[in-house]
Design an enzyme around this catalytic site. Structure first.
Site, PDB file in Angstrom:
ATOM      1  N   LYS A 269     -25.700  61.857  20.271  1.00  0.00           N
ATOM      2  CA  LYS A 269     -25.052  61.358  21.477  1.00  0.00           C
ATOM      3  C   LYS A 269     -24.123  62.417  22.063  1.00  0.00           C
ATOM      4  CE  LYS A 269     -21.982  57.657  23.086  1.00  0.00           C
ATOM      5  NZ  LYS A 269     -21.165  56.481  22.675  1.00  0.00           N
TER       6      LYS A 269
ATOM      7  N   HIS B 211       5.544  71.061  23.401  1.00  0.00           N
ATOM      8  CA  HIS B 211       4.572  70.220  22.688  1.00  0.00           C
ATOM      9  C   HIS B 211       3.353  71.050  22.305  1.00  0.00           C
ATOM     10  CE1 HIS B 211       2.319  66.966  21.225  1.00  0.00           C
ATOM     11  NE2 HIS B 211       1.918  66.400  22.362  1.00  0.00           N
TER      12      HIS B 211
ATOM     13  N   GLY C  79       6.517  77.779  15.549  1.00  0.00           N
ATOM     14  CA  GLY C  79       5.588  77.514  14.455  1.00  0.00           C
ATOM     15  C   GLY C  79       6.251  77.096  13.161  1.00  0.00           C
TER      16      GLY C  79
ATOM     17  N   HIS D  58       9.487  70.775  11.761  1.00  0.00           N
ATOM     18  CA  HIS D  58       8.776  69.680  12.445  1.00  0.00           C
ATOM     19  C   HIS D  58       9.714  68.522  12.662  1.00  0.00           C
ATOM     20  CE1 HIS D  58       5.696  66.648  13.353  1.00  0.00           C
ATOM     21  NE2 HIS D  58       4.940  67.668  13.683  1.00  0.00           N
TER      22      HIS D  58
ATOM     23  N   ASP E 191       0.727  74.844  13.651  1.00  0.00           N
ATOM     24  CA  ASP E 191       0.523  75.845  14.693  1.00  0.00           C
ATOM     25  C   ASP E 191       0.634  77.279  14.181  1.00  0.00           C
ATOM     26  OD1 ASP E 191       0.130  74.042  16.832  1.00  0.00           O
ATOM     27  OD2 ASP E 191       2.288  73.693  16.948  1.00  0.00           O
TER      28      ASP E 191
ATOM     29  N   ARG F 156      -7.510  66.395  20.049  1.00  0.00           N
ATOM     30  CA  ARG F 156      -6.619  65.247  20.227  1.00  0.00           C
ATOM     31  C   ARG F 156      -7.219  64.153  21.095  1.00  0.00           C
ATOM     32  NH1 ARG F 156      -1.265  65.051  18.913  1.00  0.00           N
ATOM     33  NH2 ARG F 156      -2.016  66.333  17.179  1.00  0.00           N
TER      34      ARG F 156
END
Length: 520
Positions: A69, A366, A402, A405, A456, A481
């Site tokens: 698909k 972001h 990087g 978080h 990242d 995402r």
């Protein structure tokens, strides 16, 4: 006055979700109950997307049908091609994707018979081709001195561009994304010439082509063979692959050619990591590999690399790219996902929700961190230079992207996975020294700031070693995402209430009205 909430809504529960857990015990990540380590080691991006969007892992037949698909959905409509070609060469790639998403929504709108899950499959399959059609269309007219391969022109020849300088180098609107004259045999000089123009990439179609030279996916290792190791990822040849890393201590697993199913046998765990050089074009062994590549099963990762480079990528590249898509696929109520849910809560259409997510991810706080990482890492020639410069930047209170978080407090589990694969790819790269350079930066950040790398940081060098232009790093984030955004849009719609938080007012008190002549 209401009590103020933490900045950026940190620590505020803005809703409930059954899709993922992030930061449990400071370091965990699951997609619908499955640990990210297991999904990355044993699964494929297609399985991950199916799980997120449809709530279950596919069985063999479902996975086969799903890949078919996606393959059928990866062909660009002619109208969308023309729209992409009208976008300027110096447009930001994220804005190209946002425009392409909105345009697709007008061409193929959401309807009762065309639900969100099907629209998501279309976008997952089509986002890479959209980006690369625009990229090659504008790149074509900017490399007049580079040999190219297009329909009707042999490899290495320079065509007359005067008649149609804006014709795409190849179209993604075909069965395999390339004209019949371009295939796995169009390897070597022409492809690498097109990827090695001097200069630094920015964020435009023309300038994306001006990347520093990348290591070839089928070249011999550029770094010295590493010491004997056990349990980690081990590089293999194009027809066999190294062990797939998961969490620390996981058993070695060989790399599947298409991200799932049966895998080739891996080297002995204690074997020295020194693969044999790739066979020369024209040799029987090379012909066998090319034949295998021509029969390559469709995957989102493999198709993207094929369209980017004009040839089938090495197995290790397809596998690592596939893993990276899984790692980026979902992350709970991050900024872009929450923005997409806010849009969904207004009962807007699916493509508007996705365009919201893309626009939010466009922001430097972001998306884009791995691009900033790559721009930093490329400045250094040795680990010593990198360590010294990193300490100097910290002393000047400059931001090093990087690291750290918002949710994880101990470590980012995705970083541990991609770091091992970045190291593996570095052994074949002409600038594989960038991996120890990255390690030197990480060591200083841990020592000086007690910060751990996030996904990242090492995904930057992993993508770089695959020959992916730096300015495409964030658009790749979008491809992955899309699965997570879709899952959240569907979940929001199932139990919807418009998202409308309150605000703590800190402006002036009520003031008397002043007539115009009395104002100063």
């Amino acid at each position: 006055m209401a009590a103020k909430k933490p900045g950026g809504l940190a620590g505020v529960e803005a809703g409930t979700t059954a899709i993922s857990t992030v930061g449990k015990d400071g370091c965990g990540l699951t997609y619908r109950g499955y640990a990210i380590e297991d999904l990355a080691e044993h699964g494929s991006f297609e399985e991950t997307a199916y799980l997120l969007i449809r709530g279950k892992l596919p069985n063999v037949d479902e996975l086969t049908d799903y890949r078919r698909k996606l393959e059928a959905a990866s062909r660009l409509p002619a109208a969308l091609q023309r729209i992409l070609e009208l976008l300027p060469a110096d447009a930001h790639p994220m804005e190209v994707l946002q425009a392409g998403c909105v345009a697709l929504g007008t061409l193929e709108p959401e309807l009762p018979e065309r639900p969100a899950a099907d629209l998501a499959d279309r976008l997952i399959a089509l986002t890479g081709p959209m980006l690369l059609h625009w990229y090659h269309y504008h790149r074509r007219g900017d490399e007049d001195d580079s040999p190219v391969s297009i329909a009707g022109i042999g490899n290495g020849q320079t065509p007359d561009r005067s008649a149609d300088i804006r014709r795409p180098q190849f179209s993604a609107d075909t069965d395999d994304g390339l004209p019949e004259s371009v295939g796995p045999e169009a390897d070597g000089a022409a492809s690498d010439e097109r990827r090695s123009a001097s200069g630094r990439a920015t964020v435009s179609g023309r300038q994306l082509a001006r990347e520093p030279k990348r290591g070839r996916g089928d070249s011999a290792p550029a770094r010295n063979a590493p010491p004997v190791v056990t349990g980690g990822p081990q590089p293999g040849s194009d027809s066999t692959a190294g062990s797939a890393p998961g969490s620390a201590g996981r058993a070695a697993q060989s790399i599947p050619a298409s991200g799932g199913g049966a895998a080739p046998s891996s080297p002995a765990p204690n074997a020295a990591l020194s693969p044999a050089p790739s066979p020369a074009p024209g040799s029987p062994q090379f012909a066998d590999i090319a034949a295998d590549a021509a029969d390559e099963d469709y995957t989102v990762a493999g198709h993207f690399l094929y369209l980017l480079h004009g040839k089938h990528a090495a197995i290790r590249h397809r596998r690592v790219f596939d893993i990276s898509l899984t790692l980026y696929a979902e992350h709970e109520f991050n900024a872009s996902t929450f923005a997409a849910r806010v849009t969904a809560s207004t009962l807007s259409n699916f493509h508007a929700c996705i365009a919201t997510g893309i626009g939010t991810l466009r922001g430097n706080l972001h998306g884009g961190a791995n691009e900033a990482v790559m721009e930093l890492i490329e400045r250094f020639g040795t680990p010593e230079e990198a360590a010294e410069a990193t300490r100097a930047r910290l002393a000047e209170k400059q931001l090093i992207m990087g690291f750290g978080h918002r949710v994880y407090s101990v470590s980012d589990p995705r970083s541990d996975i991609i770091k091992k694969w970045s190291e593996t790819l570095s052994y074949w790269s002409e600038d594989g020294y960038l991996y120890p350079v990255s390690e030197a930066v990480e060591a200083v950040m841990r020592e000086e700031k007690a910060l751990f790398p996030n996904l990242d940081f090492y995904s930057a060098t992993a993508y770089h070693f695959m020959g992916i232009p730096t300015a495409m790093f964030t658009p790749i984030f979008v491809i992955a995402r899309l699965a997570g955004w879709t899952a959240h849009i569907i979940e929001q719609r199932r139990n919807n209430r418009i998202i409308r938080p309150s605000a703590a007012y800190d402006g002036p008190e009520v003031q008397p009205w002043l007539e115009l002549h009395a104002r100063r």
